[in-house]
Design a protein around this motif. Sequence first.
Motif, short mmCIF file in Angstrom:
data_model
loop_
_atom_site.label_atom_id
_atom_site.label_comp_id
_atom_site.label_asym_id
_atom_site.label_seq_id
_atom_site.Cartn_x
_atom_site.Cartn_y
_atom_site.Cartn_z
N ILE A 63 0.85 -1.19 0.00
CA ILE A 63 0.00 0.00 0.00
C ILE A 63 0.88 1.23 0.00
O ILE A 63 2.03 1.20 0.44
CB ILE A 63 -0.94 0.03 1.22
N PRO A 64 0.36 2.36 -0.50
CA PRO A 64 1.12 3.60 -0.46
C PRO A 64 1.18 4.15 0.95
O PRO A 64 0.64 3.58 1.90
CB PRO A 64 0.33 4.53 -1.38
N GLY A 71 8.94 5.32 8.46
CA GLY A 71 9.97 4.92 7.52
C GLY A 71 9.62 5.07 6.06
O GLY A 71 10.38 4.69 5.19
N VAL A 72 8.45 5.62 5.75
CA VAL A 72 8.06 5.83 4.36
C VAL A 72 7.73 7.30 4.17
O VAL A 72 6.80 7.81 4.77
CB VAL A 72 6.84 4.97 3.97
N SER A 73 8.52 7.99 3.35
CA SER A 73 8.27 9.42 3.14
C SER A 73 7.20 9.60 2.08
O SER A 73 6.91 8.69 1.30
CB SER A 73 9.55 10.12 2.69
N LYS A 74 6.63 10.78 2.03
CA LYS A 74 5.60 11.05 1.03
C LYS A 74 6.21 11.08 -0.37
O LYS A 74 5.54 10.74 -1.35
CB LYS A 74 4.89 12.36 1.38
N ARG A 92 11.88 15.82 -3.48
CA ARG A 92 11.58 16.88 -2.51
C ARG A 92 10.83 16.29 -1.32
O ARG A 92 10.68 15.08 -1.21
CB ARG A 92 10.77 17.99 -3.18
N GLU A 93 10.35 17.15 -0.46
CA GLU A 93 9.68 16.68 0.75
C GLU A 93 8.50 15.77 0.45
O GLU A 93 8.31 14.76 1.12
CB GLU A 93 9.22 17.89 1.57
N ALA A 168 7.20 21.18 3.11
CA ALA A 168 6.69 20.61 1.87
C ALA A 168 6.12 21.68 0.97
O ALA A 168 6.35 21.67 -0.26
CB ALA A 168 5.62 19.56 2.18
N MET A 169 5.38 22.63 1.54
CA MET A 169 4.84 23.72 0.73
C MET A 169 5.96 24.61 0.20
O MET A 169 5.95 25.03 -0.97
CB MET A 169 3.84 24.55 1.54
N ASP A 170 6.96 24.90 1.04
CA ASP A 170 8.11 25.70 0.60
C ASP A 170 8.77 25.07 -0.62
O ASP A 170 9.18 25.77 -1.56
CB ASP A 170 9.14 25.83 1.72
#
Length: 311
Positions: A63-64, A71-74, A92-93, A168-170
């Motif tokens: 699963i995503p 331990g799983v980044s976006k 990126r973030e 993340a927005m930056d």
Amino acid sequence: MQRMFSSKLFVSGASLVVGVGVGAALVGFNTNDESRGLKSHRGLLERVPVIPIPSVDAASNLIPYQPGQAGVSKSTAAMKYGFPSLANIKTRESYVTSYDPRNRTAAWVIEQLNPETLTGSSDRKNCEFKDDDSVHMYHRATNADYRGTGFDRGHLAAAANHKWSQKAMDDTFYLSNVSPQDPHMNRNAWNNLEQYCRSLTKHYLNVFVCTGPLYLPRQEPDGKLYVKYQVVGKNHVAVPTHFFKVLILEKQRGEVELRSYVMPNMPVDEKIPLERFLVPIESIERASGLLFVANIMKRTSALQAITMGHS
């Protein structure tokens, strides 16, 4: 012709204005046409199905990213269905991009949307457009390139998609995530498409969005097709003729749907239904040099094999 991937199909349809379409068979706009070329093609409408992808049984444990998952980044989650191309990948973030140094903008950007990414206290008022110093100075866009051009610095991964984190927005304000966009299109019809993508998170488990520029041929008075586009600034940042969005939509039980849109980089009447910009994904793949379906098929086939192994 519709591709038949599986006996389990999710078929829906939408109208396509062929003049908005892609490739040599879809001749571009005459900018003198009524409504900038949209109404002039009303006789060329056709029905285009949303391309279905084979369903994956809910037993699959792949699963995503889910809220709180360690331990799983976006950004890692956005890689689930692979990359449309493999050149100059940057992470990126919460999005992944492939940078095109010749055109000084991204070739594509992939992001994963769900209610978590869209919720938070981040504020774009705290963000500023900035050079991407990870790009060589010869191939880098700057804010000065956009100044006085009449074009917006248009996000590919939209800032509002990443409210969960100010960082993340930056990151969406790097100029490597920006392309010159007609301000009327950017702030109206394109904004509507971005909002629509976010609204789909209410109906799907995950919404993967891949966005990028297109440089499409147009027939000139001599009858020949030419790829012609403007560049701006001293760094010659390319102004795309069109933009695309490819949506990979996951349902709760694992079924996957695929939708693809193309919008011209010119004033577009925001009252035109977004369904009018749906196109066959093959036309985006041919025009952009990218591949989406092959990666998705590999992923879903792998999940089906795992599911069968567990049965």
